[in-house]
Design an enzyme around this catalytic site. Structure first.
Site, PDB file in Angstrom:
ATOM      1  N   ALA A 145       0.832  -1.198   0.000  1.00  0.00           N
ATOM      2  CA  ALA A 145       0.000   0.000   0.000  1.00  0.00           C
ATOM      3  C   ALA A 145       0.869   1.251   0.000  1.00  0.00           C
ATOM      4  O   ALA A 145       2.032   1.219   0.420  1.00  0.00           O
ATOM      5  CB  ALA A 145      -0.925   0.014   1.219  1.00  0.00           C
ATOM      6  N   ASP A 146       0.295   2.332  -0.464  1.00  0.00           N
ATOM      7  CA  ASP A 146       0.919   3.648  -0.348  1.00  0.00           C
ATOM      8  C   ASP A 146      -0.177   4.664  -0.078  1.00  0.00           C
ATOM      9  O   ASP A 146      -1.278   4.559  -0.627  1.00  0.00           O
ATOM     10  CB  ASP A 146       1.690   4.019  -1.615  1.00  0.00           C
ATOM     11  CG  ASP A 146       2.525   5.279  -1.425  1.00  0.00           C
ATOM     12  OD1 ASP A 146       3.384   5.281  -0.520  1.00  0.00           O
ATOM     13  OD2 ASP A 146       2.320   6.271  -2.150  1.00  0.00           O
TER      14      ASP A 146
END
Length: 236
Positions: free
Chosen positions: A102-103
């Site tokens: 994820a970011d």
């Protein structure tokens, strides 16, 4: 659904039950969270999902000006972070059945705010949010082997792997914040490892008058949507 400062947001009150029917099967597979974020580890740990962690070594240095929108930027950053981890872990035995990457970024619609580089930078960020709303964008990337008996990814990544990618957007509202309040908050040190320079789950929550969307997304991981997407790729 609940409210904070009169603004509607989803708190994912049923988060524990979303994966409960398949949790035993999930926990019998090797799952890796490709992140060193303590918030993401906490969120996933709270639903009793068992996983290992592996920090991505991808340098987050993509040229922001080359992307047409903040969402395109966070999509590519999340993808590249995941690819770096996948290239390493799928050489191991046994390979993971699922890698979760994820970011998260914060945006005012034009500018992209990640983790501040200094206290002055954090103060600049929070000053720009004062009296306005901004958005928190998280892209999640799930990578699974094509040979998996547990998952079937949405799209093909290569001959061996499938990929499932999705995003969540939450809107955060901040009142007018006096300069001394912003400086005092930054002096706590809480700003420095968080996109946008604040943490909603701790002292930074006192700076926020309301949110519209997923609270956990503002923490850095859209838990409800993750549970939905994971169920979608799970082979019943």
């Amino acid at each position: 659904m609940s409210t904070l400062g009169g603004v509607v947001f989803s708190f994912c009150a049923i988060r524990a039950t979303m994966l409960q029917p398949i949790l035993h099967q999930l926990n019998s597979t090797r799952i890796v969270l490709a992140s060193s974020s303590p918030r993401r580890k906490q969120i996933l740990g709270n639903i009793n999902l068992k996983f290992d962690t592996a920090k991505s070594n991808f340098e987050e240095n993509l040229d922001k000006s080359s992307f047409s929108s903040p969402i395109e930027y966070v999509r590519e950053t999340a993808r590249q972070k995941m690819l770096e981890v996948a290239q390493r872990l799928y050489q191991e035995e046994p390979p993971p059945e699922l890698i979760i990457g994820a970011d998260t970024i914060v945006t005012d619609g034009k500018n992209i705010f990640e983790k501040p580089s200094s206290k002055d930078h954090a103060i600049q960020m929070l000053t720009s949010f004062s009296g306005k709303s901004h958005k928190v964008l998280t892209c999640v990337v799930l990578v699974t082997p094509k040979s998996s008996k547990t998952f079937k990814g949405r799209d093909t990544l290569n001959d061996q792997l499938d990929i499932t990618q999705f995003e969540e957007i939450s809107e955060v509202f901040m009142p007018e914040l006096p300069k001394e309040v912003i400086k005092s908050y930054v002096d706590t040190g809480e700003s420095m490892d968080k996109a946008g320079g604040y943490g909603i789950q701790a002292i930074g929550g006192s700076l926020i008058s309301g949110i519209r969307g997923d609270y956990f997304n503002v923490m850095g991981f859209p838990l409800h949507k993750f549970c939905v997407e994971l169920r979608n790729i799970y082979k019943m």
